[in-house]
Structures are given as C-alpha cells and as structure tokens.
Design a protein around this motif. Structure first.
Motif, PDB file in Angstrom:
ATOM      1  N   ILE A 184      -2.827 -12.968   8.280  1.00  0.00           N
ATOM      2  CA  ILE A 184      -2.149 -11.679   8.219  1.00  0.00           C
ATOM      3  C   ILE A 184      -1.636 -11.398   6.822  1.00  0.00           C
ATOM      4  CG2 ILE A 184      -0.136 -10.407   9.065  1.00  0.00           C
ATOM      5  CD1 ILE A 184      -2.013 -10.626  11.249  1.00  0.00           C
ATOM      6  N   ASP A 229      -2.738  -8.309   4.375  1.00  0.00           N
ATOM      7  CA  ASP A 229      -1.774  -7.410   3.726  1.00  0.00           C
ATOM      8  C   ASP A 229      -1.913  -7.456   2.207  1.00  0.00           C
ATOM      9  OD1 ASP A 229      -0.829  -6.587   6.089  1.00  0.00           O
ATOM     10  OD2 ASP A 229       0.989  -7.810   6.091  1.00  0.00           O
ATOM     11  N   THR A 288       4.545   3.766   7.177  1.00  0.00           N
ATOM     12  CA  THR A 288       5.420   2.885   6.416  1.00  0.00           C
ATOM     13  C   THR A 288       5.167   1.461   6.882  1.00  0.00           C
ATOM     14  OG1 THR A 288       7.092   3.420   8.034  1.00  0.00           O
ATOM     15  CG2 THR A 288       7.273   4.485   5.890  1.00  0.00           C
ATOM     16  N   LYS A 289       5.803   0.512   6.230  1.00  0.00           N
ATOM     17  CA  LYS A 289       5.626  -0.887   6.593  1.00  0.00           C
ATOM     18  C   LYS A 289       6.989  -1.496   6.900  1.00  0.00           C
ATOM     19  CE  LYS A 289       1.341  -2.438   6.034  1.00  0.00           C
ATOM     20  NZ  LYS A 289       0.806  -3.424   6.960  1.00  0.00           N
ATOM     21  N   MET A 290       7.020  -2.403   7.880  1.00  0.00           N
ATOM     22  CA  MET A 290       8.293  -3.035   8.203  1.00  0.00           C
ATOM     23  C   MET A 290       8.730  -3.945   7.058  1.00  0.00           C
ATOM     24  SD  MET A 290       9.464  -5.351  11.416  1.00  0.00           S
ATOM     25  CE  MET A 290       8.164  -6.545  11.308  1.00  0.00           C
ATOM     26  N   THR A 291       7.809  -4.787   6.598  1.00  0.00           N
ATOM     27  CA  THR A 291       8.180  -5.717   5.534  1.00  0.00           C
ATOM     28  C   THR A 291       7.481  -5.305   4.248  1.00  0.00           C
ATOM     29  OG1 THR A 291       6.508  -7.106   6.516  1.00  0.00           O
ATOM     30  CG2 THR A 291       8.783  -7.783   6.813  1.00  0.00           C
ATOM     31  N   ILE A 292       8.278  -5.013   3.240  1.00  0.00           N
ATOM     32  CA  ILE A 292       7.720  -4.739   1.919  1.00  0.00           C
ATOM     33  C   ILE A 292       7.869  -6.013   1.113  1.00  0.00           C
ATOM     34  CG2 ILE A 292       7.914  -3.329  -0.153  1.00  0.00           C
ATOM     35  CD1 ILE A 292       9.234  -1.220   1.676  1.00  0.00           C
TER      36      ILE A 292
END
Lengths: 289, 274
Positions: free
Chosen positions: B134, B138, B235-239
C-alpha cells in the motif's frame, strides 16, 4: 418536496429481459420518518432488493413518486450531482462483505468515503476513529481486511458509511452471508446507530428474528405491499406470512398451534424468552386450576 | 489461507522501515545507479560494504534475503559465464579449443556477480522488504503525480493497484475452491501432456472469470454508492511528511555515489572495460 424522510407513492419499477418487460414493483406506497428502524421482509423475487436500489439511486423508477431525504428521484432528468448529493446522505450496505471493501487496510477503507467527499485530512482521521469506535472495530484499525470474519467485514463496511455521516442506512440483505455470530454483531451495530445516532435504518432481510427487532415491518410480495405494521401486528398473522412465501417465526407458530388446541395464551411473543414465559405461565395456571 | 501475503514485506522496526516510501523509491533508484557506476575493485568493495550495512540496518533474517537472490541465480550464472569467456585481455590463463580465459575475464565475471547481487539485495532491502504494498502504491502515485499534466491517469492507475492488492488474495482463495470443486467431480489436474493440462484449466478459468466480473460489478456499485467519482476533488487521510531521517538517508546515499565515482577514478586495480 414531501414532508416525510422517505416518501414513496405508486412506485413502479420493471426490468427488461429478452425484450420482455418484467415488472418488479407494481405500485408501492409508503412513508418512512426520520429515525425509524424499518425491516422490509419478502421472499426471493418479491422486489425488496429493487426497492433498496431505488432508494439509493442505483436504479431509476418507471413511474410514481420517490422522494428520499428531500431529493426527487422520480424526476427522469435528475443529474449526476443530485445523485451524488443523495448518496452522501444514504449509505448502503450490500450482501457480500468482500465485494464492497476497497482497501486492504481497515482504516484506509473506512477513509475511502470521506476521501471521495474531499473532507480535509485531519477531519477524515477524526471521522475514521469515531466510526471505528461506533462499530467496535477500533482495535482492528491497522488490520488487513482479508483477515477479518464476515461480520467484522460488514462492520467495517458500516463504519465506512458512518464516516460519511449519512442520515439513512440501507442494508440489502447485509447479514445473508454471515454466520449467526456475525449476524448478531451487525444487527446490534445497526440498532446502536439507530438508537444513539438517530440514523434511519431500512433493513432488507428474510430473517424473521431480525425483522422482529425492528420498529416497523413491511412485507413485500410480488411487487406489492402485503402488510405494514409493528412486528407484533405482522407476526400475529401467520397465514399472511405463509401467503407471502415467508417462514413463520417458531414462537408465532407454536403459540398459534397451542391456541388452535384451545389453550389460552395472552399476547404475541417476539422472542424465544417471551414465548417460553407465556407458555410457562399458561401451564402453571392450568395446573393450579 | 488467512495469511496470504503479497510481495515480500517483512514487518520489523528498523530505520529502513521508518523511511518515507517515496524517498525509498528514489533511494533504490540511486542505489541501482551506483551499482552500475562501480568500475574497479575498490568501488565494488564499497558496494558490498554498503549492502552489508543495509542488511544489518534492515533487521531482516539473512535466510529471507538469500531467497530474494534465488530467482536471479540463473541470470547471475549466465552473465558470469558469458563474461568469463567473452572478455579478451592480455593475461591468458587458460586456453582449450576456441575457449580462452583471461585474467580480465575472471575480474569481469566476478564484478558482474557482485553487481547483480548488490543490485537485487539493495533494492529489495530498500523497497520490497521494508515497504508495504500500500505504501508503495501511494508512493508511486505521489511520485508520478506531476505526469498528470500530460493527462496520464495516475490516480486511476494507483486505484487499480490498490484494488488488485485487495482482490488477489480473494481470487487465489476462490481458485483453490473451484479446483477442489472440480477435483471432487473427478478432474485430475496432474495427468496428460501439456495440451491436456491446459485443457483441464478451462473449467477453472471460466467460473473464475464469471465470478471476477460479478465481483467487479458489485464493487463498482459499492464504490459509486460511497461517492467515488475518480481522483478529482479527492483528499487523503494520511499525508506523508518527509522527516529529517529521510534527508539524512538521501545525503548519505549521494555521498556514497560520489565516493564510488572517486574510487573509480583514484582507486587502484583492474578497471572494468564495460
């Protein structure tokens, strides 16, 4: 604009097979208020899944009125944006837990919905943590979705919907592929959501004991509403249930069989405990006479 | 079937695991370049030393690392043998019929061996062993995102990878189920010649295809119901954030690369011809 949360009037839906028009829903009318917990019962082919798909804009109705959360789904010129807006408010849990999870990691999957909505990152984190806590899956936040049981997968799917903060949750036979433990987990999760968060729940099912726990039961047969009432009202009519091709709950069957033999039993038991209590009391009364 | 693991990720708490995945992609590219830069014995010695440091840092059992080398064993032997006989030089050591072995050939062959080993071990330690699939997906999405300017579907590509990662274990489980079902009906997958064996795969592939399409259809509906509309406005939860350690790693590897170039130039011993 209609006043009810869900307003359905003379709804007709059909699909085409080999050029033949097969009607699935033939004129259904019902209103569901905000905060209700409704079970929709029906045997295979009664049109209950079609009803679920109509409520979420997956299918479009052929005739009749259909309003969900203020959106007019019976408008044939409804645009994509309005369906998108509808789906922010209406979450749908499907039957197969494997085919509705997108990501490999539990919390990533829960984040999928809010990510699609463009929610800021910090808020997604909060929503995901809250949603996982609500379904009791916080300990599994970093787990692999493939390693979960069916009931846990469905709870993750529900958390994924909660994270989008919907006001209506539709479950299309969400427990049909689960074992009894998984079924209980999912039902309890839904009941908590309904009670504590005020989420309206429409549950499509063919399990009697699940329907018995709802506030209201709607029985569908052959695309029409056969009965609509509280579980007690519905389960006191075993003939109607049999006509709809449904099993009669064991407690109902037992009390009705005893009554037919002239044993006077009060009320309509919905759970095995209630049933046992009524029968015991009747037995004791007979004995003391 | 509960522990289907994809790729070679080995969970551990090592400095290599903690590095940012994007940085690790860049670092492993740099490291691969370094293996190709090395030309003489000093530079190769430095490469081996760097590889050993990585092995020590990664906290991955040696047994697993050796497993990474196994698939390239054939290529290694082949390259070494070719280099051994093809390289012409001045110091003839051995000659028989048309085969000649020069001292330079021995050098070239062993350099090639070291190059392949350090390349495979280095890149798997920097990437596949220490990065989850994963994180890798990303990272690739993030690194390729500038290509969106050229209308490359970067987000869609990453989404495909994510879904593939999610469904490969499911499909392999399903394949096993279908095979068992066919076995129960008397299919023997291990008899007959190649044609026969391929034919016996048909009753597995057809149900597998049908069920994959059904799954894909259901998943697409579920994704739409969760308001998926492609990468736009998502959007993304974890940047992911770059940390000081990522910078340190980059600087160290750049220094290492410079060192290799300097060793090529000022180190002593035989210099590889190619």
């Amino acid at each position: 604009m209609s006043e009810s949360f869900i307003h359905v009037k003379d709804l007709v839906a059909a699909y085409e097979e080999n050029g033949v028009n097969v009607p699935v829903l033939r004129g259904i009318s019902l209103d569901i208020e905000k905060g209700e917990y409704v079970a929709v019962l029906g045997h295979n082919g009664s049109g209950k899944s079609t009803l679920a798909k109509l409520l979420n804009g997956i299918l479009a109705p052929d005739a009749g009125e259909l309003f969900v959360a203020g959106h007019d789904l019976s408008n044939p010129e409804i645009d994509e944006d309005e369906i998108y807006a509808l789906r922010r408010e209406v979450g749908m849990v499907f039957q197969n837990p494997d085919n509705q999870l997108v990501a490999t990691i539990v919390e990533e999957d829960v984040a999928f919905g809010p990510e699609n909505l463009g929610v800021p990152s910090a808020e997604i984190r909060e929503r995901v943590d809250r949603a996982l806590a609500l379904v009791g899956m916080s300990d599994y936040a970093a787990a692999d979705t493939n390693c979960l049981s069916g009931g846990q997968k469905q709870r993750v799917a529900i958390a994924g919907l909660i994270a989008m903060s919907p006001s209506l949750m539709i479950c299309d036979e969400a427990t049909a592929m689960l074992d009894p433990i998984g079924r209980r987990e999912v039902i309890e999760t839904l009941e908590n959501l309904n009670r504590d968060q005020g989420v309206t729940v429409v549950m499509i099912t063919h399990y009697m004991n699940e329907a018995a726990r709802a506030d209201r039961v709607i029985v569908l047969d052959d695309g029409k509403i056969l009965a609509d009432g509280t579980p007690r009202e519905i389960f006191s009519q075993p003939e109607m249930l049999r006509a709809a091709g449904l099993d009669v709950p064991q407690c109902t069957a037992l009390t009705h069989a005893l009554r037919a033999r002239g044993i006077d039993l009060p009320g309509e038991p919905l759970s095995e405990e209630e049933c046992a209590e009524i029968v015991c009391r009747a037995w004791r009364e007979r004995w003391t006479k | 079937m509960k522990t289907v693991s994809l790729g070679q990720y080995y969970p551990a708490a090592s400095p290599l695991h903690r590095l940012d995945a994007r940085m690790k992609v860049c670092l492993s590219i740099l490291f691969i370049v370094c293996t190709f830069l090395a030309k003489n014995i000093c530079a190769f010695a430095a490469l081996v030393a760097a590889m050993l440091i990585l092995v020590a840092l990664s906290r991955i059992p040696l047994r697993l690392i050796l497993r990474a080398v196994r698939p390239v064993l054939f290529i290694m032997v082949f390259t070494a043998v070719v280099n051994l006989f093809v390289t012409k030089g001045e110091n003839l050591l051995f000659s028989w019929w048309k085969l000649q072995i020069f001292r330079e050939g021995i050098y070239n062959a062993s350099f090639m061996l070291v190059r392949i080993i350090t390349l495979v071990v280095g890149s798997s330690l920097l990437l596949t062993y220490t990065t989850t699939p994963i994180q890798l997906t990303d990272a690739i999405e993030s690194l390729l995102s500038p290509l969106r300017v050229f209308r490359l579907p970067v987000h869609e590509f990453a989404m495909m990878m994510t879904i593939a990662l999610r469904f490969i274990p499911l499909l392999s489980e399903e394949t096993a189920k279908i095979m068992n079902a066919q076995r129960a009906r008397g299919v023997d997958f291990s008899v007959g010649g190649p044609v026969r064996r391929v034919q016996s795969l048909v009753p597995i592939l057809i149900p597998l295809f049908v069920s994959s399409f059904r799954r894909a259809d259901e998943l697409a509906t579920a994704m739409e119901c969760r308001c998926y509309r492609g990468g736009k406005g998502r959007t993304k939860m974890t940047i992911p954030h770059l940390h000081a350690r990522d910078g340190v790693a980059l600087v160290l590897l750049l220094l290492f690369g410079t060192g290799i170039v300097l060793l090529n130039r000022y180190g002593y011993g035989y210099t590889m011809t190619r």
